[in-house]
Write an enzyme that holds these catalytic residues in place. Sequence first.
Site, PDB file in Angstrom:
ATOM      1  N   GLY A 217       0.793  -1.195   0.074  1.00 56.96           N
ATOM      2  CA  GLY A 217       0.097   0.081   0.195  1.00 56.96           C
ATOM      3  C   GLY A 217       0.737   1.343  -0.064  1.00 56.96           C
ATOM      4  N   GLY A 219       2.262   2.522  -2.764  1.00 56.04           N
ATOM      5  CA  GLY A 219       2.133   3.313  -4.130  1.00 56.04           C
ATOM      6  C   GLY A 219       3.520   3.067  -4.967  1.00 56.04           C
ATOM      7  N   LEU A 220       4.133   2.135  -4.636  1.00 54.31           N
ATOM      8  CA  LEU A 220       5.615   1.972  -5.256  1.00 54.31           C
ATOM      9  C   LEU A 220       5.342   0.758  -6.185  1.00 54.31           C
ATOM     10  CD1 LEU A 220       7.919   2.566  -2.272  1.00 54.31           C
ATOM     11  CD2 LEU A 220       7.217   3.873  -3.912  1.00 54.31           C
ATOM     12  N   GLY A 221       4.343   0.268  -6.232  1.00 51.13           N
ATOM     13  CA  GLY A 221       4.282  -1.051  -7.240  1.00 51.13           C
ATOM     14  C   GLY A 221       4.554  -2.201  -6.977  1.00 51.13           C
ATOM     15  N   SER A 223       3.110  -4.931  -5.550  1.00 52.94           N
ATOM     16  CA  SER A 223       2.328  -6.250  -6.008  1.00 52.94           C
ATOM     17  C   SER A 223       3.095  -6.803  -7.339  1.00 52.94           C
ATOM     18  CB  SER A 223       1.131  -5.866  -6.430  1.00 52.94           C
ATOM     19  OG  SER A 223       0.400  -5.532  -5.180  1.00 52.94           O
ATOM     20  N   GLU A 255      -2.273 -10.809 -11.717  1.00 53.95           N
ATOM     21  CA  GLU A 255      -3.273  -9.609 -10.870  1.00 53.95           C
ATOM     22  C   GLU A 255      -4.294  -9.142 -11.511  1.00 53.95           C
ATOM     23  OE1 GLU A 255      -1.831  -5.764  -8.353  1.00 53.95           O
ATOM     24  OE2 GLU A 255      -0.432  -6.505  -9.987  1.00 53.95           O
ATOM     25  N   ASP A 267       3.272  -0.830 -14.350  1.00 54.78           N
ATOM     26  CA  ASP A 267       3.991  -1.504 -13.172  1.00 54.78           C
ATOM     27  C   ASP A 267       4.859  -2.751 -13.410  1.00 54.78           C
ATOM     28  OD1 ASP A 267       2.616   0.609 -11.779  1.00 54.78           O
ATOM     29  OD2 ASP A 267       1.773  -0.783 -10.445  1.00 54.78           O
TER      30      ASP A 267
END
Length: 448
Positions: A217, A219-221, A223, A255, A267
């Site tokens: 969570g 915001g840095l990608g 996943s 994803e 991403d």
Amino acid sequence: MKDVLLHESATLRDAMSKLKASGAGIVVVTDDDGCAIGVLSDGDIRTAVLATENLDTAVSKHMTQDFVWVAEGASKERVLKLFDRRIRTIPILDSHRRPIGLAVPGYMAPIGETISRARAPVRLSLAGGGTDFTHHFLKYGGNSLSTTMARYCRATLRKREDSGIRIHSRDLGRSVQLDRFDDIVYDGNLDLIKAAIKVLRPTHGFDLEISSDVQPGTGLGGSAAILAAVIGCFSEFREDYLDDYTIAEYAYEAERVELEIAGGWQDQYSTVFGGFNFIDFNAENNIVTPLRITTRTRLELEERFLLCYTGNGHMAATIQDANRARAGGDPSMVNFAEQIKPIAIKMRMALLKGHLDDLGTMLHETWNLKKRINPGGTSSYLDKIYDTAMKAGADGGRLLGTGGGGYFLFFCKPYRRGDVVEALERKGHVTENVLLDQDGLQTWTTHS
């Protein structure tokens, strides 16, 4: 090994039979405990026969007790040095001096269990995010500009002899244990990793361990980075390695398609390719163009960039669902894209030329556009953080990722970065330096 072993009570006649049958050139003499106590070569036997003219004497009377041997696991270098002494057959003994093999020309040092490893960097999105949604670029095209940071998601994989599956996340302290591939179900426990396994469909059982330098969570990608690392590990065990585009596509499939989590494509490509990339999206192909940023420019960017954690996780699911709900021809999205894409192109040129003075202003423009297209991506709390940085001397910045929380990326002129850091930290916010990654996904094998 049994073909060259003789008990100390055996005779020279027995030794000759062993030598003829094995062709090894030596026999290893053992005691009652199976420990090596000597060796006999062809030359030793001939000398003994000439001296005694009796083939029925015990080998223990004629063996070489002070013989050359190597320990289990000996390196090839160690063995070659003995070969250089014209020794061509060398017993290999375990820790109890029991013979377990012979080192002969062509000897290879034993290796442990093969495991694969991978690490993938998280990304910093600079401009163009939002135009990488399939429903948009199929009709209008899209582009994005991003780079990667030297913070990584990591994976380690080893094959199992059975069909069992074990997944463990060190960061989350969670594990999944299954008897076979068909037992995979999505239940909220490491579902992202399960999705990668689903799309890859491995034919063997495995143990998989994952970890990350960043929290979920942010915001840095993250996943996309953890998926790339996992897929990269499995690629190491394939006869045909997956190329970078295919790994990114598998990560996207896991994803976006398998788990149906809304989002764009940038991403996955960013983390796999690494470094500064300009990515074009269209109906036919997604093309990643690496940017040749000079070392001077990269180093200066690291000094001018500044991360500030907001303390809140971003609201990716809510905002991305809203983005996906927009039709490809939604006027607000089309207008956003018409303004954001030229900024990405302009920013690319600035980076290539090393002209950084206007980079902060361009980041500021992307943040204002992002707030207009997704008002829920900001809040009074986030606006105050941004205003604090700008008043202290930041040239501009933007909230990374979808919005709602995570990290701000600020850009500062020389001599002003320290002022920005002090202002933000006085408000209780955590600031962090940026070290850029240039390698992208890296995979390799090692041995336990």
